[in-house]
Design a protein around this motif. Structure first.
Motif, PDB file in Angstrom:
ATOM      1  N   UNK A  13       0.864  -1.176   0.000  1.00  8.17           N
ATOM      2  CA  UNK A  13       0.000   0.000   0.000  1.00  8.17           C
ATOM      3  C   UNK A  13       0.902   1.228   0.000  1.00  8.17           C
ATOM      4  N   UNK A  14       1.104   1.831  -1.166  1.00  6.33           N
ATOM      5  CA  UNK A  14       2.018   2.955  -1.262  1.00  6.33           C
ATOM      6  C   UNK A  14       3.433   2.515  -0.932  1.00  6.33           C
ATOM      7  N   UNK A  15       4.063   3.155   0.070  1.00  6.57           N
ATOM      8  CA  UNK A  15       5.414   2.790   0.478  1.00  6.57           C
ATOM      9  C   UNK A  15       5.422   1.662   1.513  1.00  6.57           C
TER      10      UNK A  15
END
Length: 263
Positions: A13-15
């Protein structure tokens, strides 16, 4: 040759990401705590003591593991200081030294038997290491050197998220070599756990056996060289064996002398 294309990342999730490396390390820690509590009970130590100590031991172990990894790869981290606080890269000897140090402090503060506590955890450590090495293999981390010609069991990590530097090269699966040796050490220590009577000796047997295997396995790992063309882990392995063997003999002699004096 074997081509391995499993994605080390389970979900992202994203980074933020969850990977198999972290999952198997967490699983190894959980199994180690459970098995240590079981073995501690047999040795007359309350399981609650193990669960309480485990928090400090695990935290110190992770810090030590990361510190030793950073030292071993200082050229990279000196140029990328922000990466020091990441989690990609842990050194087992750093984990052991950090964890044992935390356990020593804990037993001193709570007036517990340090050597007996170490013996309770001795069978669990190699089993946890073997589990964690599965995560290393999926991650493409701690890989071995390639051979020319490649061995039939050499592995090419083809997934773009794998940590190997070249996804076209077939490396020796050093993670699996060590995982198999960890299982051998576990089997030996587990069999000896009811036979070795002197406190501390069982843990020192584990330390000696693991270090013996790790010394030779490190010859086929892509690690940095230090003195006499030896890797960091090999230097520590030699130091551990040089200290553990005479210490185990001394503890056995001391226990025998105490038993005879009370006979």
């Amino acid at each position: 040759m074997i081509q391995f294309n499993m994605d080390p990342i389970i979900v992202q999730f994203g980074h933020f990401q969850i990977g198999w490396y972290g999952v198997f390390i967490a699983l190894g820690i959980a199994v180690a705590v459970w098995l240590t509590a079981r073995e501690a009970k047999r040795r007359g130590i309350l399981p609650d003591v193990i669960y309480d100590a485990a928090l400090w031991v695990v935290i110190a172990g992770i810090i030590g593991a990361r510190l030793f990894h950073v030292i071993d790869n200082w050229t990279f981290y000196a140029a990328n200081p922000a990466a020091i606080f990441g989690t990609a890269g842990l050194a087992i000897y750093g984990a052991l030294i950090g964890g044992v140090t935390a356990l020593l402090i804990y037993t001193m503060l709570h007036k517990l038997l340090f050597w007996r506590m170490l013996d309770a955890v001795a069978p669990a450590i190699p089993l946890a290491q073997a589990i964690a090495r599965i995560g290393c293999f999926i991650n493409g981390d701690n890989y071995g050197v390639p051979t020319n010609p490649p061995l039939p069991w050499n592995v090419t990590w083809t997934n773009p998220n794998a940590m190997v530097p070249d996804r076209t090269v077939a490396y020796q699966p050093a993670q699996l070599y060590e995982g198999l040796w960890d299982l051998v050490v576990f089997a030996i220590v587990w069999r000896l756990r009811t036979r070795v009577k002197s406190d501390g000796v069982l843990f020192l047997i584990y330390a000696t056996l693991y270090s013996f295997g790790r010394f030779f396995i490190s010859f086929v790992r892509e690690d940095n060289n230090y003195f006499w063309n030896l890797r960091q882990a090999q230097i520590i392995a030699l130091a551990v064996m040089l200290m553990a063997i005479p210490l185990a003999l001394w503890l056995s002699w001391r226990n025998t002398r105490m038993v005879m004096s009370h006979a």
